[in-house]
Write an enzyme that holds these catalytic residues in place. Structure first.
Site, short mmCIF file in Angstrom:
data_model
loop_
_atom_site.label_atom_id
_atom_site.label_comp_id
_atom_site.label_asym_id
_atom_site.label_seq_id
_atom_site.Cartn_x
_atom_site.Cartn_y
_atom_site.Cartn_z
CE LYS A 106 -3.79 2.05 2.75
NZ LYS A 106 -4.59 1.88 3.99
CB SER A 185 -7.94 3.50 3.17
OG SER A 185 -7.08 2.91 4.16
CB SER A 209 -8.18 0.59 6.14
OG SER A 209 -8.87 1.81 6.35
#
Length: 507
Positions: A106, A185, A209
């Site tokens: 990420k 996210s 997330s």
């Protein structure tokens, strides 16, 4: 509609090419597990270089549609070649638990290489970090190849309320049903793992997330106990709740990654030092047990399965029955609180009160080490100066401004943190202890805030697909340090149900 038809026509051609290139020298690349990859290395049917090239090709074909990847590592093939050379020079011996495995990170997890670390924002493009994130150090030591950065919700969904967009990466799409949300996210890692763009991805979670995009993209996500994995070098939201965890296609893969990334880090000493006591001798892979459901006490708290359609509820009930059939004691009709709605409101209001101040303090500390943007105020100013690039009119920056207007951890923030501690102690923790539960089970990421405010772990496993083909997941949660028993439950459930199937890219 015409644009979508053209996208789908192009995708059909892409998928034909993907299918044609999915097998090489007897090795099946699609849905390949870490175990299968390592077997391919040892029997000579696969090299790390060929594997990296396959994933780079996948990204090239699929990412223009799915928007899961922000950038690929230009050094990935050279890294893979070095791994192959080391293996050859050592007589075929694998030199680490993730030897030669390509990993996508990420884009809030720092790497000291040519890759950017930006949380999806142009504000940090070109900034240089001082060191690899703590988890990246461990990945490299285990022989992993850093393949690239995956698209997050910008600023990990703290800039504004949106679950899949960033200025640098655009809007990620769900590979199962393109019009459905991939959630966030950690949207990019979830989409990339589902669509076979990497063997392994890493996400981060503050509140939902990892578990939410894992549910919506039919992958396995592990949200570890806070402090079990280092947060050093990770663009922060709050140190009370932030954690880093794997998002993979199988429980086994996710657990092997977890084994690699847990442990003490001097740059996150307080949290990792406190959580190190939870790491079992011999690691977590020993808890991958076919009979892991046997004897487990699993609670079903009231209220979390409301709002789902009949088809989903029928599948969830079948899963509860299967758990019983495999030896679990499933206890239904348990209450986390007398009024679940009131509890949710109480958590949300106090969480935001605390997190907005913690975000400013943590982010300013992180940015102080960079060479360009040095504060949250600088980020806000950058967005104001680049409103088109950052789509300020569409998404705003309400949460960033609210955080900037805080002045440290004062009496209001301390009261909010105390209240969150009370809600955790009197909610999930009380229920688990009173009922002597090994886990609670909930749909998707619906209980994420209960876990988040206490730093508790959870594991999402694919549970099924709705009438339109949209995935949904099932989540097993426990108290801090409960990873071993959650892994036993999740692995046994996965092996018993075998739900996951590859994405079909429906419109």
């Amino acid at each position: 509609m015409a644009c979508l038809r053209l996208q789908l026509q192009a995708l059909a051609a892409v998928l034909a090419l993907v299918a044609a290139n999915g097998v090489s020298q007897g090795f099946e690349f699609h849905e390949a597990t870490v175990e299968a990859i390592h077997l391919g290395f040892t029997n000579g049917s696969l090299t790390s270089t060929a594997l990296v090239q396959f994933y780079l090709d996948q990204i090239s074909r699929l990412n223009p549609l799915l928007r899961a990847i922000i950038e690929v590592n230009p050094d990935a093939l050279r890294q893979a070649a070095r791994v192959d050379a080391r293996r050859a020079s050592s007589g075929g011996r694998l030199t680490g638990g993730l030897h030669g495995i390509p990993v996508l990170l990420k884009d809030n997890i720092a790497t000291l290489d040519t890759l950017n670390t930006t949380a999806g924002s142009f504000a940090l493009l070109g900034s240089v970090v001082k060191r690899d994130a703590g988890v990246v150090v461990r990945l490299r030591q285990a022989g992993a190849v850093v393949l690239g950065k995956a698209n997050p919700s910008e600023w990990s969904n703290f800039r504004t309320v949106d679950s899949r967009w960033s200025a640098r990466g655009g809007q990620s799409l769900n590979p199962y049903v393109l019009s459905s949300t991939p959630c966030g996210s950690s949207a990019g890692p979830g989409v990339a793992a589902a669509a076979n763009m990497a063997a392994v991805t890493l996400g981060t979670e503050t509140d939902g997330s990892i578990l939410c995009p894992s549910s919506w993209n039919s992958v396995v996500g592990i949200k570890p106990t806070v402090g079990l994995t280092s947060r050093s070098g990770v663009i922060p939201i709050t140190p009370r709740q932030d954690t880093v965890g794997p998002m993979c296609r199988t429980v086994s893969d996710a657990v092997q990654v977890l084994d690699t990334i847990v442990g003490y880090d001097a740059f996150d000493a307080a949290a990792t030092g406190a959580a190190s006591k939870y790491i079992p001798a011999g690691g977590y892979v020993h808890f991958l047990k076919q009979d892991g459901l046997r004897g487990k006490r699993i609670g079903v708290p009231n209220g979390f399965f409301q709002g789902y359609g009949e088809a989903e509820l029928r599948v969830y009930q079948q899963h509860l029955d299967a758990m019983r059939n495999y030896g679990a004691v499933v206890i239904e009709n348990l209450d986390v609180a007398a009024n679940l709605t009131a509890l949710a409101v109480d958590i949300a209001s106090n969480e935001f009160m605390a997190v907005r101040a913690e975000f400013k303090l943590s982010l300013n500390a992180y940015l102080a080490d960079l060479s360009s943007v040095r504060s949250l105020a600088d980020v806000i100013a950058f967005n104001n100066a680049n409103p088109v690039q950052e789509r300020l009119k569409d998404f705003g920056q309400r949460n960033l401004i609210a955080a900037e207007n805080t002045h440290g951890i004062g009496s209001v923030e301390r009261a909010a943190i105390r209240r969150l501690e009370e809600l955790s102690a009197n909610g999930l923790e009380r229920l688990m202890k009173e009922q002597q539960l090994d886990a609670i089970v909930t749909p998707n990421s619906s209980a994420s805030s209960l876990r988040a405010i206490g730093g508790h772990p959870g594991i999402v496993v694919p549970a099924g697909y709705g009438e339109q083909g949209v995935p949904f997941g099932i989540c097993f949660s426990g108290l801090q340090g409960y990873e071993p028993r959650l892994i036993e439950i999740a692995y046994a459930f996965e092996q018993a149900t075998n739900v996951r199937r590859p994405p079909m890219f429906k419109p």
